[in-house]
Design a protein around this motif. Sequence first.
Motif, PDB file in Angstrom:
ATOM      1  N   ALA A 135      16.243  -6.381  -3.638  1.00 39.04           N
ATOM      2  CA  ALA A 135      15.230  -6.008  -4.617  1.00 39.04           C
ATOM      3  C   ALA A 135      15.195  -4.506  -4.864  1.00 39.04           C
ATOM      4  N   CYS A 136      15.777  -3.726  -3.945  1.00 39.12           N
ATOM      5  CA  CYS A 136      15.842  -2.281  -4.123  1.00 39.12           C
ATOM      6  C   CYS A 136      16.899  -1.943  -5.175  1.00 39.12           C
ATOM      7  N   ASP A 137      16.787  -0.766  -5.753  1.00 47.66           N
ATOM      8  CA  ASP A 137      17.710  -0.369  -6.819  1.00 47.66           C
ATOM      9  C   ASP A 137      19.112  -0.115  -6.283  1.00 47.66           C
ATOM     10  N   LEU A 138      19.206   0.484  -5.113  1.00 54.15           N
ATOM     11  CA  LEU A 138      20.475   0.788  -4.472  1.00 54.15           C
ATOM     12  C   LEU A 138      20.415   0.346  -3.013  1.00 54.15           C
ATOM     13  N   VAL A 139      21.554  -0.061  -2.458  1.00 59.62           N
ATOM     14  CA  VAL A 139      21.618  -0.508  -1.063  1.00 59.62           C
ATOM     15  C   VAL A 139      22.787   0.197  -0.390  1.00 59.62           C
ATOM     16  N   VAL A 140      22.484   0.949   0.666  1.00 60.85           N
ATOM     17  CA  VAL A 140      23.514   1.622   1.456  1.00 60.85           C
ATOM     18  C   VAL A 140      23.506   0.985   2.841  1.00 60.85           C
ATOM     19  N   ALA A 141      24.673   0.502   3.287  1.00 64.21           N
ATOM     20  CA  ALA A 141      24.753  -0.224   4.546  1.00 64.21           C
ATOM     21  C   ALA A 141      25.792   0.377   5.471  1.00 64.21           C
ATOM     22  N   ALA A 142      25.493   0.375   6.770  1.00 63.48           N
ATOM     23  CA  ALA A 142      26.501   0.710   7.770  1.00 63.48           C
ATOM     24  C   ALA A 142      27.563  -0.386   7.749  1.00 63.48           C
TER      25      ALA A 142
ATOM     26  N   ARG B   5       3.507 -11.242  -4.182  1.00 61.33           N
ATOM     27  CA  ARG B   5       3.073  -9.889  -4.534  1.00 61.33           C
ATOM     28  C   ARG B   5       4.138  -8.859  -4.176  1.00 61.33           C
ATOM     29  N   LEU B   6       4.847  -9.082  -3.073  1.00 56.16           N
ATOM     30  CA  LEU B   6       5.872  -8.134  -2.662  1.00 56.16           C
ATOM     31  C   LEU B   6       7.040  -8.113  -3.642  1.00 56.16           C
ATOM     32  N   PHE B   7       7.636  -9.264  -3.895  1.00 58.35           N
ATOM     33  CA  PHE B   7       8.856  -9.292  -4.694  1.00 58.35           C
ATOM     34  C   PHE B   7       8.614  -9.000  -6.171  1.00 58.35           C
ATOM     35  N   THR B   8       7.413  -9.242  -6.654  1.00 54.75           N
ATOM     36  CA  THR B   8       7.125  -8.910  -8.048  1.00 54.75           C
ATOM     37  C   THR B   8       6.669  -7.464  -8.206  1.00 54.75           C
ATOM     38  N   ALA B   9       6.509  -6.741  -7.103  1.00 54.33           N
ATOM     39  CA  ALA B   9       6.055  -5.350  -7.179  1.00 54.33           C
ATOM     40  C   ALA B   9       7.185  -4.384  -7.507  1.00 54.33           C
TER      41      ALA B   9
ATOM     42  N   ASP C 105       0.834  -1.195   0.000  1.00 53.96           N
ATOM     43  CA  ASP C 105       0.000   0.000   0.000  1.00 53.96           C
ATOM     44  C   ASP C 105       0.877   1.257   0.000  1.00 53.96           C
ATOM     45  N   ALA C 106       1.946   1.247   0.810  1.00 56.40           N
ATOM     46  CA  ALA C 106       2.851   2.398   0.861  1.00 56.40           C
ATOM     47  C   ALA C 106       3.571   2.595  -0.465  1.00 56.40           C
ATOM     48  N   PHE C 107       3.978   1.499  -1.104  1.00 52.44           N
ATOM     49  CA  PHE C 107       4.607   1.611  -2.420  1.00 52.44           C
ATOM     50  C   PHE C 107       3.650   2.259  -3.416  1.00 52.44           C
TER      51      PHE C 107
END
Length: 267
Positions: A126-133, A96-100, A40-42
């Motif tokens: 699945a995100c376009d970019l990943v920033v990690a500590a 539904r989540l991963f195909t969204a 829903d938030a997406f």
Amino acid sequence: METGYETILYEVGERIARITLNRPEARNALSDGMIDELLDAFARAGADDAVRVIVLTGAGDRAFCAGADLGGLGRAQRDGRPVADPEAIRASAPYRLFTAFPALGKPIIARLAGHAVAGGLGLAAACDLVVAAEDVKLGTPEAGVGLWPMMIMAIINRNVPPKQAFKLYYTGRRITAAEGRDIGLVTDVVPRAELDAHVDDLARAIAAKSPLGLRKGREAFFAIEGRPLEDQVAHLLGELVELAGSEDAKEGISAFLEGRDPHFQGR
């Protein structure tokens, strides 16, 4: 801050939608309810012209997301749901989540202040970019409990070379954020104290670009996946011709020639 959700937080500011998995007591594990709220938030962020970038994170610094709620998985099996039935699979929350993600329409950045394991690692990947500590750990521990990272394998295999992927799956070993960057799971690794500033700077830089150009480019990225080279080039050429005629492209070129910042309208 949006309070209409039970398991996530949602806020918009500076053209950035920030979505926070908010079950810190459960290490932000993915329940069916949380997935419904995420979707829903997406959809809200995608439909909101004030939003140009999405940042996804987890509450607290213990875990970004610990994956699926195994208790919920066990209940689904005990209830005798036809989990192997194609219609049931497509209606399931994880499917539904991963195909969204390809249809989001806007760039999405994962902000990892805590560990990302199992389905949580798939969610980040699945995100376009990943920033990690830099002290964050990543892993796929499923084999250790008699399972296998089936659902997230479709995501991880698109980011990681096969032998590195098998090593993750077979051993279940938690790797460092730097190791994740080396194999393609993570974009940037930063000191914990710099995580928020780095994510904010990255999100603002992306938000300053043409929303139409970003959307069309992102759609094209997923549209050409797995297609023959000739089809890819033909598709991309058509998209370029269409994009070149847009108001945003004309504004961007004019701004460049005039030495000023562009003012994109998404048209």
